[in-house]
Design an enzyme around this catalytic site. Structure first.
Site, PDB file in Angstrom:
ATOM      1  N   GLU A  71      35.706  17.085 -28.083  1.00  0.00           N
ATOM      2  CA  GLU A  71      36.825  18.017 -27.893  1.00  0.00           C
ATOM      3  C   GLU A  71      36.524  19.420 -28.422  1.00  0.00           C
ATOM      4  O   GLU A  71      37.177  19.904 -29.353  1.00  0.00           O
ATOM      5  CB  GLU A  71      38.085  17.455 -28.568  1.00  0.00           C
ATOM      6  N   GLU A 101      36.693   7.038 -24.648  1.00  0.00           N
ATOM      7  CA  GLU A 101      37.898   6.585 -25.360  1.00  0.00           C
ATOM      8  C   GLU A 101      38.842   6.023 -24.315  1.00  0.00           C
ATOM      9  O   GLU A 101      39.006   6.600 -23.237  1.00  0.00           O
ATOM     10  CB  GLU A 101      38.606   7.756 -26.071  1.00  0.00           C
TER      11      GLU A 101
HETATM   12  C1  IPT Z   1      41.449  12.115 -28.403  1.00  0.00           C
HETATM   13  C2  IPT Z   1      40.484  12.444 -29.499  1.00  0.00           C
HETATM   14  O1  IPT Z   1      39.189  12.560 -29.016  1.00  0.00           O
HETATM   15  C3  IPT Z   1      40.479  11.441 -30.588  1.00  0.00           C
HETATM   16  O2  IPT Z   1      39.801  11.984 -31.685  1.00  0.00           O
HETATM   17  C4  IPT Z   1      41.864  11.046 -30.962  1.00  0.00           C
HETATM   18  O3  IPT Z   1      42.534  12.176 -31.435  1.00  0.00           O
HETATM   19  C5  IPT Z   1      42.562  10.535 -29.759  1.00  0.00           C
HETATM   20  O4  IPT Z   1      42.624  11.509 -28.790  1.00  0.00           O
HETATM   21  C6  IPT Z   1      43.987  10.138 -30.038  1.00  0.00           C
HETATM   22  O5  IPT Z   1      44.139   9.331 -31.144  1.00  0.00           O
HETATM   23  S1  IPT Z   1      41.881  13.651 -27.692  1.00  0.00           S
HETATM   24  C7  IPT Z   1      43.382  13.481 -26.847  1.00  0.00           C
HETATM   25  C8  IPT Z   1      43.920  14.862 -26.554  1.00  0.00           C
HETATM   26  C9  IPT Z   1      43.238  12.777 -25.571  1.00  0.00           C
END
Ligand code: IPT
Length: 973
Positions: A416, A492
């Site tokens: 990010e 993720e």
């Molecule tokens: C995404 C992040 O990469 C991760 O660090 C964590 O914050 C997660 O979201 C949520 O828990 S970024 C999000 C804007 C999709």
């Protein structure tokens, strides 16, 4: 009028990398060169600003006798100095890079040490810091060594000339905020301190220099090729392979390859005239070929998790035993991959990954997420040349430190950071230094700098399109063609916040169907809840806002598959089932089971299979199942034995695959995969002569074992037990996925529910009627200010000892929102604290999180039925329950049989109390046990960050009919 004078930036506001360190090099846990751990209790003083104290404390003769002490490694905010603070993407200070607030907690650390008597003379010494957050100035014996930046990466300083046998004084000034903080905006607690090891390393004359082990594997020939780049004069020996080669010399020989499933390591040694370094070598080759990521010639499938370093008491100061515990838990739950979100982990963790077998995406310590809040990432350091040296410094320190781990198969630039020239420069540097590992970065949709198309939280439909290589094209046709030919991962997905995530099975089916979809990494491994106690000593886990932060993101920091104390959550149990590497399937009643080896490399010879034929009251027969040692991807069909089943009622086959022998991560007998196949379907109970309702004394109606209020038609007593309800109930304490805080308001189920008033439904009794065998109570259940309603008819019938309720629900009006749940709630005496049930278990399950629920007979106390989500919310339902029995200590109690099977929930507080509690100590047992017997539950989904529930898991308001039979069995039944 005064003008702001441009001042030279102090070191902690300078965007440049740290200073004074030796060139980065490979990290290794031990060698025959002397080393001295400088971990221990250090002197500590906290100041409110970077320059509140002068630097005299660094002088050896400074009197620090009155200072407090602090363990190193540690974060001072977890030791009573200041407090932790949690933000997700927000910078907790004004965004004006590279400046940081004047209020800048600054911890001065001091440690005095003697050299051991046998510390060798000659050579040099390196002082190594494995991690300091966020910037530090370091002195030894009064001499400044340099400035440390890049919190989760090591730096070494040459100190041989400064050492003396006794009374060495190491002084470290650590600033919580620095220019580097702009590069470290990961979603986690802000935790300053020297949080990783401090070590003094003797560097003998002609010590080992940096080295790069290249150990490739050719799957066509079965040969490994070893070549170690290092300084002239190094020799590498691998006794097991009879290899003894010089640095720079290649040797090829037949080997067993390393994979995450078969983590074969060869003990080796790198020797120079001055030092011997033990190595562990794993041979493997990573390529992207035909749009697929392959290791040793085969497509791999990531069954991964994102792992932050976290301990509920020590923050990111994680000890070796905890690291190992994490990996054992991962392996035991079928997880085969880790993304080190969002920084390189403690270096020892990677050695454990080599040893136990996990694919690793090693991610650089880089995130500038807070700039997303400014228009178009204005001022983003990732696209500002002044910061590029710092970005390159981080890339180099990661790659140099970690390059010799076979487990690492992908380098990640960070997380990010938007897009920018700095990221491109990092990618170019990494590619030149290590062309043999692909590069990952999710933040640039064009994939200009990367080798893998990676996304986060894409929904199932989009992932399917990507799987078919039919995704929406990029504007630039060349980039589009390049990206379309890339393998795809979800770096993720399945946000594991609170109850959930739902929808895992459907993602897994996609990964198994489309070659391009090479799996994903659940967000995330562990809840970062900090261990705290309320005044009376009751422990709980704190989250954002609990430390009085001015800005915070609440419990968004608790979104893991493990609770903070590392107890697996139901989400982890579900994930284990969904990703099991052996598929066991069969059509109900067929008695035939199909077994498929879903491993990428291993055959099935390491597993033992067994079957059991189970009826309601236990196992009828069981035995071993002879499964051939299928190669990866192969299937076989086997007939299951059908023993004579004398127990009556329904029956199931349970087929299990367990480890045949002990492994490094679990003992023989550990279950890897399982499935249940229906053998005999249940028969409906035989009808019994009905009992008729009659009027009793004191305004009551009597029907079979039940006594009702004659005016309201509500059940009051069942035999000797006082009962409240049952009444229609549609409310659940919203889960984090129901709250869906990141979704637009119109797509936040909890908000829509509350707006409509589903948490405050009113029950108007329209009629209480006795006719023939039945007591019929007609009601209209509706919220104030709305004309939507659920017409609800309760029809009670009975035999002498059983009371049967049929609930008919008919929605009135145009219901646009789904229901949280649909069923009845009733209160029972608190003494009935022991539950037994026949149905799904042992753990909780919801419509889209029920893969791991297996049919059986279970017992648990009502207290043990609760899932202690860090922020209390709906939890604890058991699926497919045929009957449930609540009993007191004397064995007497109430049994409920459902028709059809129901969702069973029991707790010592109401849904409203569960909803109101912010932390677990807010859940105080009352005098009643509240049961929810649900005909339907809304699915869970993953909308706390990502897609909501799939349409088939939506509980729409629709006509429904369901029945329960209540009885008071004789003791012991
Ligand atoms: C995404 C992040 O990469 C991760 O660090 C964590 O914050 C997660 O979201 C949520 O828990 S970024 C999000 C804007 C999709």
């Amino acid at each position: 009028m005064t003008r702001e004078q441009p001042l030279a930036l102090p070191y902690y506001e300078d965007p440049a990398p740290g200073t004074g360190a030796l060139p980065p090099r490979a990290w290794y846990p031990a060698s025959d060169a002397a080393r001295l751990s400088l971990n221990g209790r250090w002197g500590f003083r906290l100041a409110p600003a970077a320059q509140a104290e002068d630097e005299s404390f660094a002088r050896p003769d400074f009197d620090a006798a009155h200072w407090e002490t602090l363990p190193v490694p540690a974060h001072w905010v977890l030791h009573g100095h200041g407090a932790p603070a949690y933000t997700n993407t927000l910078y907790p200070f004004p965004v004006e890079p590279p400046y940081v607030p004047t209020e800048n907690p600054t911890g001065d650390h001091r440690f005095t040490f003697d050299l051991p008597g046998d510390w060798p003379g000659g050579g040099d010494a390196a002082l190594r810091f494995d991690g300091i957050e966020s910037a530090a100035k370091i002195w030894l014996n009064g001499e400044e060594l340099g400035v440390f930046k890049g919190s989760r990466l090591p730096a070494e300083y040459s100190v041989g000339h400064l050492l003396r046998p006794e009374g060495n004084v190491l002084a470290v000034r650590v600033h919580q905020w620095s220019a580097a903080s702009y590069l470290e905006d990961q979603d986690q607690w802000w935790l300053p301190g020297i949080f990783r090891d401090v070590t003094l390393l003797h560097r003998p004359e002609e010590a080992a220099g940096d080295f790069f082990v290249h150990a490739d594997y050719d799957h066509r020939t079965g040969e490994g090729t070893l070549l170690v780049d290092s300084n002239h004069g190094s020799r590498i020996t691998v006794p097991e392979l009879g290899l003894d080669i010089a640095a720079g010399e290649a040797a090829s020989i037949a080997v067993e390859p390393w994979t995450a499933e078969t983590p074969r390591l060869y003990e080796a040694e790198l020797a120079t005239a001055g030092e011997r370094v033990p190595l562990r070598i794993g041979f493997r080759t990573i390529v992207i070929e035909d749009g697929v990521l392959k290791v040793n010639g085969r497509r791999i499938l990531f069954r991964g998790v994102n792992r932050h370093e976290f301990h509920p008491e020590h923050g990111r100061a994680v000890d070796l035993a905890t690291m190992r515990a994490d990996l054992l838990l991962m392996k035991q739950h079928n997880i085969n991959a880790v993304r080190t979100s969002h920084y390189p982990p403690h270096p020892a963790f990677l050695g454990l990954c080599d040893e136990l077998g996990l694919w690793v995406i090693d991610e650089c310590d880089l995130e500038t997420h807070g700039f997303v809040k400014l228009e178009d990432w204005r001022g983003n350091p990732a696209d500002d040349d002044r910061w590029t040296p710092a970005l390159l410094d981080r890339a180099a320190r990661m790659v140099e430190r970690d390059k010799n781990h076979p487990a690492i198969v992908i380098w990640s630039l960070g997380n990010e950071c938007g897009t920018g020239r700095g990221l491109t420069a990092m990618a170019q540097w990494i590619r030149a230094r290590d062309p043999h590992r692909p590069i990952h970065y999710e933040g640039d949709r064009t994939c200009a700098d990367t080798d893998i198309y990676s996304r986060m939280y894409a929904d199932h439909a989009e992932v399917e399109l990507i799987g078919r290589r039919e995704e929406t094209p990029l504007e630039d046709p060349a980039l589009d063609a390049k990206r379309r030919a890339m393998p795809f991962i979800l770096c993720e997905y399945a946000h594991a916040m609170g109850n959930g995530p739902g929808g895992l099975s459907e993602y897994q089916r996609l990964f198994e169907t489309h070659e391009r979809l090479q799996g994903g990494f659940v967000w995330e491994w562990i809840d970062h809840g900090i261990a705290q106690r309320i005044a009376d000593g009751t422990p709980y886990f704190a989250y954002g806002g609990d430390f009085g932060e001015e800005l915070h993101d609440g419990n968004f920091v608790c979104d893991g598959l493990l609770f903070p104390d590392r107890t697996p959550s139901p989400g982890l149990i579900e994930y284990k089932k969904v990703i099991e590497p052996v598929r066991i399937e069969g059509d109900p009643g067929s008695g035939t089971v199909r077994i498929t080896n879903g491993h990428d490399f291993a055959d099935l010879s390491h597993l033992a299979f067994g079957w059991a034929y189970e009826a309601e009251d236990g196992t009828v027969a069981e035995g071993a199942l002879a499964v051939p040692p299928l190669a990866p991807g192969e299937s076989t069909e086997l007939k299951l034995p059908s023993p004579a089943h004398t127990h009556g009622g329904e029956a199931w086959w349970t087929v299990r695959a367990v480890l045949a022998a002990d492994t490094a991560w679990a003992a023989a007998g550990h279950e890897v995969a399982w499935a249940q196949l229906a053998a005999v379907r249940p028969e409906p109970p035989a009808p019994q002569p009905p009992a008729a309702p009659r009027r009793g004394e004191g305004g009551v109606l009597v029907l079979g074992p039940g006594t009702f209020d004659a005016a309201t038609g509500e059940l009051r007593h069942l035999r000797g037990f006082q009962v409240t309800g049952p009444r229609l109930d549609v409310w659940r304490a919203p889960t984090d996925n129901d709250v869906a805080a990141l979704s637009p308001a119109g797509r936040q189920p909890a908000l829509l529910w509350r707006k409509l008033g589903l948490h405050r439904m009113r029950h108007r009794i329209a009629g209480v009627e006795m006719s023939g065998d039945a007591l019929t109570v007609t009601t209209r259940v509706a919220p104030a200010a709305s004309d939507l309603a659920l017409r609800t008819v309760y029809r009670w019938t009975a035999t002498d000892d059983r009371l049967r309720l049929t609930v008919d629900v008919t929605p009135e009006g145009d219901w646009k929102v789904p229901l949280p749940r649909l069923g009845v709630r009733l209160g029972l005496p608190g003494s009935l604290g022991d539950a037994a049930w026949y149905g799904g278990g042992p753990g909780e399950a919801y419509p889209d999180t029920r893969a791991a629920s297996r049919i059986g007979r279970y017992t648990a106390t009502v207290d043990a039925l609760q899932t202690p989500y860090v922020r209390p919310q709906e939890n604890g339902a058991r699926a497919d329950v045929r009957w449930a029995h609540l009993r007191g200590e004397d064995g007497a109690g109430i049994r409920i049989d459902g028709e059809p099977a129901f969702w069973f929930t029991a707790r010592r507080w109401t849904t409203e109390q569960l909803d109101a509690a912010g932390h677990t100590p807010g859940l105080v047992p009352g005098e009643r046990i509240w049961l929810n017997l649900d005909h339907g539950q809304q699915g869970i989904g993953s909308a706390s960050c990502g897609p909501g529930i799939l349409p088939r898991y939506r509980l729409d308001a629709a006509p429904a009919s369901f029945s329960f039979t209540f009885s008071v069995p004789d003791n012991g039944q």
